[in-house]
Design a protein around this motif. Sequence first.
Motif, PDB file in Angstrom:
ATOM      1  N   PHE A  84      40.566  25.136  47.170  1.00  0.00           N
ATOM      2  CA  PHE A  84      40.190  23.730  47.372  1.00  0.00           C
ATOM      3  C   PHE A  84      40.358  22.948  46.072  1.00  0.00           C
ATOM      4  CE2 PHE A  84      37.071  20.325  47.075  1.00  0.00           C
ATOM      5  CZ  PHE A  84      37.340  19.596  48.223  1.00  0.00           C
ATOM      6  N   THR A  85      39.909  23.535  44.974  1.00  0.00           N
ATOM      7  CA  THR A  85      40.012  22.864  43.675  1.00  0.00           C
ATOM      8  C   THR A  85      41.468  22.693  43.260  1.00  0.00           C
ATOM      9  OG1 THR A  85      37.887  23.796  43.003  1.00  0.00           O
ATOM     10  CG2 THR A  85      39.326  22.961  41.261  1.00  0.00           C
ATOM     11  N   LEU A  86      42.270  23.739  43.486  1.00  0.00           N
ATOM     12  CA  LEU A  86      43.680  23.650  43.108  1.00  0.00           C
ATOM     13  C   LEU A  86      44.416  22.584  43.917  1.00  0.00           C
ATOM     14  CD1 LEU A  86      44.588  27.451  42.787  1.00  0.00           C
ATOM     15  CD2 LEU A  86      44.231  25.800  40.934  1.00  0.00           C
ATOM     16  N   ARG A  87      43.984  22.384  45.163  1.00  0.00           N
ATOM     17  CA  ARG A  87      44.688  21.432  46.023  1.00  0.00           C
ATOM     18  C   ARG A  87      44.168  20.012  45.887  1.00  0.00           C
ATOM     19  NH1 ARG A  87      45.478  22.011  52.611  1.00  0.00           N
ATOM     20  NH2 ARG A  87      46.731  20.105  52.873  1.00  0.00           N
ATOM     21  N   HIS A  88      42.834  19.861  45.747  1.00  0.00           N
ATOM     22  CA  HIS A  88      42.244  18.516  45.789  1.00  0.00           C
ATOM     23  C   HIS A  88      41.568  18.101  44.486  1.00  0.00           C
ATOM     24  CE1 HIS A  88      42.906  18.452  50.136  1.00  0.00           C
ATOM     25  NE2 HIS A  88      42.313  19.641  50.213  1.00  0.00           N
ATOM     26  N   GLY A  89      41.271  19.056  43.619  1.00  0.00           N
ATOM     27  CA  GLY A  89      40.495  18.732  42.420  1.00  0.00           C
ATOM     28  C   GLY A  89      41.165  17.734  41.498  1.00  0.00           C
ATOM     29  N   ARG A  90      42.467  17.755  41.441  1.00  0.00           N
ATOM     30  CA  ARG A  90      43.171  16.846  40.523  1.00  0.00           C
ATOM     31  C   ARG A  90      43.131  15.393  40.983  1.00  0.00           C
ATOM     32  NH1 ARG A  90      49.491  18.520  41.691  1.00  0.00           N
ATOM     33  NH2 ARG A  90      49.350  18.574  43.967  1.00  0.00           N
ATOM     34  N   TYR A  91      42.766  15.183  42.260  1.00  0.00           N
ATOM     35  CA  TYR A  91      42.725  13.818  42.768  1.00  0.00           C
ATOM     36  C   TYR A  91      41.320  13.209  42.692  1.00  0.00           C
ATOM     37  CZ  TYR A  91      47.194  15.253  44.799  1.00  0.00           C
ATOM     38  OH  TYR A  91      48.471  15.718  44.973  1.00  0.00           O
ATOM     39  N   VAL A  92      40.341  13.988  42.239  1.00  0.00           N
ATOM     40  CA  VAL A  92      38.954  13.532  42.209  1.00  0.00           C
ATOM     41  C   VAL A  92      38.410  13.650  40.798  1.00  0.00           C
ATOM     42  CG1 VAL A  92      36.622  13.899  43.130  1.00  0.00           C
ATOM     43  CG2 VAL A  92      38.627  14.278  44.594  1.00  0.00           C
ATOM     44  N   ASP A  93      37.732  12.601  40.348  1.00  0.00           N
ATOM     45  CA  ASP A  93      37.059  12.638  39.052  1.00  0.00           C
ATOM     46  C   ASP A  93      35.683  13.263  39.216  1.00  0.00           C
ATOM     47  OD1 ASP A  93      39.179  11.391  37.780  1.00  0.00           O
ATOM     48  OD2 ASP A  93      38.404   9.379  38.203  1.00  0.00           O
ATOM     49  N   GLY A  94      35.366  14.217  38.374  1.00  0.00           N
ATOM     50  CA  GLY A  94      34.064  14.873  38.450  1.00  0.00           C
ATOM     51  C   GLY A  94      34.063  16.005  39.462  1.00  0.00           C
ATOM     52  N   ASP A  95      32.870  16.463  39.813  1.00  0.00           N
ATOM     53  CA  ASP A  95      32.732  17.577  40.745  1.00  0.00           C
ATOM     54  C   ASP A  95      32.980  17.121  42.181  1.00  0.00           C
ATOM     55  OD1 ASP A  95      32.070  19.198  38.631  1.00  0.00           O
ATOM     56  OD2 ASP A  95      29.904  18.850  38.846  1.00  0.00           O
ATOM     57  N   CYS A  96      33.568  18.005  42.948  1.00  0.00           N
ATOM     58  CA  CYS A  96      33.780  17.720  44.372  1.00  0.00           C
ATOM     59  C   CYS A  96      33.491  18.990  45.164  1.00  0.00           C
ATOM     60  CB  CYS A  96      35.203  17.228  44.634  1.00  0.00           C
ATOM     61  SG  CYS A  96      36.508  18.375  44.145  1.00  0.00           S
ATOM     62  N   GLU A  97      32.898  18.828  46.307  1.00  0.00           N
ATOM     63  CA  GLU A  97      32.509  19.950  47.150  1.00  0.00           C
ATOM     64  C   GLU A  97      33.324  19.932  48.444  1.00  0.00           C
ATOM     65  OE1 GLU A  97      30.500  22.453  46.616  1.00  0.00           O
ATOM     66  OE2 GLU A  97      29.872  21.785  44.606  1.00  0.00           O
ATOM     67  N   PRO A  98      33.723  21.093  48.909  1.00  0.00           N
ATOM     68  CA  PRO A  98      34.445  21.158  50.186  1.00  0.00           C
ATOM     69  C   PRO A  98      33.556  20.696  51.337  1.00  0.00           C
ATOM     70  CG  PRO A  98      34.699  23.194  48.937  1.00  0.00           C
ATOM     71  CD  PRO A  98      33.630  22.407  48.252  1.00  0.00           C
ATOM     72  N   SER A  99      34.139  20.041  52.302  1.00  0.00           N
ATOM     73  CA  SER A  99      33.406  19.565  53.465  1.00  0.00           C
ATOM     74  C   SER A  99      33.169  20.702  54.449  1.00  0.00           C
ATOM     75  CB  SER A  99      34.188  18.448  54.142  1.00  0.00           C
ATOM     76  OG  SER A  99      35.419  18.950  54.646  1.00  0.00           O
TER      77      SER A  99
END
Length: 244
Positions: free
Chosen positions: A199-214
């Motif tokens: 999830f981080t490899l796919r979406h982390g670069r598009y979000v600033d800060g921490d992000c959690e999978p839905s």
Amino acid sequence: MLTRIWKTYKKQCIIAGVALAAVLIPLYLYFMFQTGIWYQDAFLAEQRDGSFQGKKDGIHYVLHITPTQNGAQIDFSVNGQSRQYEVVKTELDGTHGAQFYENGTPVFEGRVLTSNARTHDYMIATEDFDIVDGLDFRIRGDTEPEPVEYFPGYGTQYGWTVMRLEESYDTRGEPLMLLPALIVAFFLWVDILYPDLFFTLRHGRYVDGDCEPSEYYRFWQVIGRVISAIVIVIFLWMGLLNIV
């Protein structure tokens, strides 16, 4: 769910996994590298007494191959019904030939044409190169095949003779099928060990800060793991039965 189980019972899962692998992996490899002879869709495993035996769809095969000075004697039985063959290797005009006997009676003499020497597939032809026998195969249908269809043709008899003289037999499984199974297993193991990694490899670069999978992502993550496990089992099953 799998992630919660892993986090809660991590030590127990590791112990159970190692114990299960210690039993299943040697057993699987034993059957994969078991030597014998593939005949039609049945694998005849090599026995301690030198015979080959196997069973498929309720049909029990027993094969004995005894080498002679220039060929081999073959005793083959299907559900207890036996036939004795003899193959004598000859030469015809500088090419490979063979004489075939059944129950002590000469039945054919012809040329040997190689279809695939690596897999011991041969075609038998007359002196004029008219093919009279090739590979043994049976097409499944609604009616039960006649018993004679379970017995080998000339090409198979010659192939068995070459196998016995060269002591070069088949293996039950195909080791190359382990490669795709291991690749899928590696990604499954990484996903279970680090559930947020992909999830981080796919979406982390598009979000600033921490992000959690839905929850939606977690649902399909579980589906993906189940599918991966099924794919691994399919690859292992194909490898064990030499389906390539």
